[in-house]
Structure formats: C-alpha cells, structure tokens
Design a protein around this motif. Structure first.
Motif: not given
Length: 473
Positions: A122-146
C-alpha cells in the motif's frame, strides 16, 4: 498520506553482495511535519568484506563495524517493521529507487524476510533525485544546480542542497540521518518552486500514474539523466510486467520499421536503440506532450513526431517483430549460480514458503536447521536459511552443516578466483591503489582499514579449523 524518508549507508555498491550498515528514517505527516526520527546501525556480517572506499567516505571504522547492538538480521527485521508500521506512506529517498530500495529488497530476501515489503503493502515509492532531474529538465529556472569543470550538472545531494541554501555540510554528508533530513528539505523546496512538475511526478509514485499517461498510445515526453526524449508508448514489455515499451520519436523509424525480429534485436542492443522501456513502478520522468514538449532540445516540428507515430502504429508487421525481438532480448543471459543473485531469476516466493520463512524467524535457533530442511521448499531460501544460522548461531547446526558453512566462509573471504563479491585479497589491493592518491588527512584511516583486513586474512583457518567470529582490531 504521510511520508517516510529513508537513507542507507552500506558496505559497498553491490546490492547483491554488500549490505546496509546504517539506516535512518524521518517520518512525517501529510504536511511534512516531522513525527519521528530514527537511526539504526548493525554489526558487519562475518561473510562481508566492506569496500575501503565506502569506509573512508562514511567515516566508519573497523571498531564501529563490530561494536553495534544489532546483528544484520535483527536490523533488517526492524526496518521491515518500521516500513509496515508507517503504511500507507509515500516512501522517499535520494537515489533510493536505483540503490537503497534494491539493497533493502536484496537484504530482506537474504534474511528470509518478505523482499517486496516496501512496494506491495500500500505504500507509494518515489525518488527525490528523479524529481530533481524532472524539475531541472522541465523548469530549469526553479532550481540552482552546480556544474562540474566540463559544464555538466552536479546532482549530488550535498552539492545541490548547499547551492540552494540548505545546510548539508561536507562533514555531515554520508551520515544516514543527515542525508535523510536534507532529502526532506530538498523535497519541500522542489514542491515550493516547481509545483506543477512535482505534482506530475508524485502521481508517478504509484504505477497507476504512468500507466494512465501512456495508455492512450499518444506521444509523450520521457526524461533521462540529462535530456528529454519524445516517445510513443506501444506495447507492454514481454520480459517485465511492470514496464511499457516506447519508441524514440527523435529517430526516423524508416531505418528500422521493416526489420525482422533478429535484425531489430541487434538494433535494440546497439548504441542507437530506438526502444525505451519505461518502468511504471519506478517513478519514471514522464510528462504529457503539452507539459514538457517546450523543453525538448533542438526539437522537430510537432507534425514530424505525429507522422512518425502514425507510421509506427500503421505498419503491418512492426509491432509483431518488436514483440518477437524483445522476447529474446535476454535469452542468452546465464543465471547466476549464487543465491545472492537469484532473487529475480528464481521467481516469486510461494505462499507456502513465505509462511515457512515467517515461522523460521519465530522458532528457537536450535530448531531452525530442521525447519529449513523440511519446510522451506525453495532451494534459494533453504540455502540462505542455513547461511543465516551459520552466521548467527553456528552452534545450532549439525556438525556436517557447520563444516560446510566453514568451507563456504573460507572461500567467500579469501578465494583468489574471479568472483562477483569483494574478497580480502581484492580489498587489500584496493587499499594499495588508494594509498597512491589519498588525501594526507585520510592516511591514518586507510592504514587502520588495511591492518584490520590483514588481521582478518591472517586469522582465517586452514581446512578443518573453526572460522573465528569477526572482531575489530
């Protein structure tokens, strides 16, 4: 639904042959308010040789490996209880779907606990690294990446947190509790700065999200580690019931659409494969066309992608040849002879064996060998049950079983054969390699690791002698 953030520190990078040594959890309510924090550590199992690199990175010393209150078996049972008690929750980590979750699954399997406890309850399973990559690809202005010296994004947890004002120091990185706290903070930041992208990714924490997006068979946008790709969902994977086969629409299908199955398989195995398999149970970076097509790099006109999709669906033989090609994709793969690597090749644990394994955990050690021999039918689990008895209560084994355990341990630690796990000779050779490049401040730690490995090697018995219990120097 609340959240359960987790992080593991392990003896190395092999999910089959290394093991968790530390686990940390932060459980929150639906508003991400912390309800409890917990850290567990265990002793290193006697048959494991830890990676010198991992010990240096985490700061774990040989003494720490021996002086912990819990055995590995006990810690894995505790982790299973924590996961069960927190349901239903969304389980999150940083790179957990590729590593931590796999380490948990393998360690639960090897300790005769339900291997899919984190994904079938009954759990959901997610990955914050995948979320970070998604944001960087679709909304790159939303996050600062070194970026590194070559200009590529750096997506290490500590570097990203520090670039965005979250204080995960270098000194605290690779401590499980510090990492899991930082993961929660990064998750909160991503939800605040990129709510639309994160809402889509959170839908993909359960299989129903990506399945619903791909079901119509229309072009969608698939994300990888560094770029987005336009793809056409076509068929269920013949080899993975949780995956959907998509075709890369950035490639002209004229180059492969008419190939027979064998030639198509060769193309799929090449560096120019047009096939992308999307695992619906692993939070894919997947978006509708309208949400992410704007972020494609050097895109073709939409009409080009639509025409390629129509050609793939309309071709009279392509779908059939694709199925035939993928059915044989792993036909030449040789199963591993080691039970450590047989979780997926041996099929799911039967209901009867699941009951027998649960009972195995409940009875006294002196009865477990007989129980494993007569009540556990799966040869993988029977072998692992005897291994656990040898590691935790060798005196409970019959003399013959104990002798076989000693032979196995001697080979496991000291063999010079080419094997897929880390042995003492391999670890000592790695210490020599590290000595040539290590920072001066780590020399003493490396010397301590080498001395401990030498002590373990020199303490190994010859044939017929008892194998000593692991001890720190």
């Amino acid at each position: 639904m609340g959240f359960l953030f987790l992080d593991l520190e392990t003896s190395g990078l092999s999910s089959s042959f290394d093991t968790p040594l530390q686990a940390a959890f932060v459980q929150t309510d639906a508003h991400l308010q912390i309800q409890r924090e917990l850290t567990l550590r265990c002793r290193l199992p006697d048959h494991i040789v830890p990676s010198p690199d991992a010990l240096l990175i985490t700061g774990v010393t040989p003494e720490m490996l021996a002086n912990q209150p819990h055995s590995h078996l006990e810690m894995m049972a505790q982790i299973a209880r924590i996961v069960a008690d927190s349901k239903p929750s969304l389980i999150l980590g940083f790179n957990n779907l590729r590593f931590d979750d796999e380490c948990l699954r393998q360690s639960w399997y090897q300790t005769l606990l339900p291997p899919y406890a984190a994904s079938m309850t009954g759990h959901g399973r997610g990955d914050v690294l995948s979320m970070l990559r998604a944001v960087a690809l679709v909304e790159p202005q939303a996050i600062i990446l070194p970026r590194d010296a070559s200009g590529k994004w750096v997506m290490k947890l500590g570097d990203v947190c520090r670039a965005n004002g979250n204080g995960l120091s270098e000194a605290n990185a690779h401590d499980a509790l510090a990492d899991v706290r930082a993961t929660r903070e990064l998750f909160m930041l991503l939800r605040e700065r990129a709510p639309a992208t994160m809402a889509t990714m959170l839908l993909h924490a359960k299989k129903s999200g990506p399945i619903a997006l791909m079901e119509p068979g229309e072009p969608v946008i698939l994300g990888g580690t560094s770029r987005l790709t336009p793809v056409l969902p076509m068929i269920a994977s013949p080899t993975n019931p949780a995956a959907r086969v998509c075709l890369d629409l950035s490639q002209d299908p004229a180059g492969f659409i008419g190939l027979p199955a064998l030639d198509l398989l060769a193309r799929i195995r090449s560096s120019r494969s047009p096939v992308r398999q999307v695992k619906t149970n692993a939070m894919p970076i997947l978006f509708s066309w309208g949400q992410a097509a704007h972020a494609l790099v050097e895109p073709e006109p939409d009409a080009v992608y639509l025409e390629r999709a129509r050609a793939l669906w309309a071709h009279p033989t392509f779908t059939r040849q694709l199925v035939l090609a993928l059915q044989d994709q792993y036909a030449d793969r040789v199963p591993s002879p080691y039970p450590d690597q047989q979780l997926y090749s041996g099929g799911f644990v039967s209901d009867a064996d699941a009951v027998a394994c649960r009972r195995w955990h409940e009875i006294e050690w002196k009865f477990r060998e007989h129980h494993a021999t007569w009540h556990i039918r799966d040869p993988r689990l029977r072998s692992l049950a005897l291994r656990q008895i040898f590691l935790n209560a060798p005196e409970a084994l019959s003399p013959e079983a104990r002798r076989r355990g000693q032979d196995w341990m001697r080979h496991r630690l000291a063999t010079e054969d080419e094997v897929p796990w880390l042995t003492i000779p391999k670890a000592l050779a790695r210490c020599d390699e590290l000595a040539a490049t290590i920072e001066p401040g780590s020399v003493a730690a490396l010397d301590e690791i080498r001395a401990w490995l030498l002590q373990r090697r020199d303490a190994l018995p010859q044939g017929g002698e008892e194998v000593p219990v692991l001890a720190a120097s």
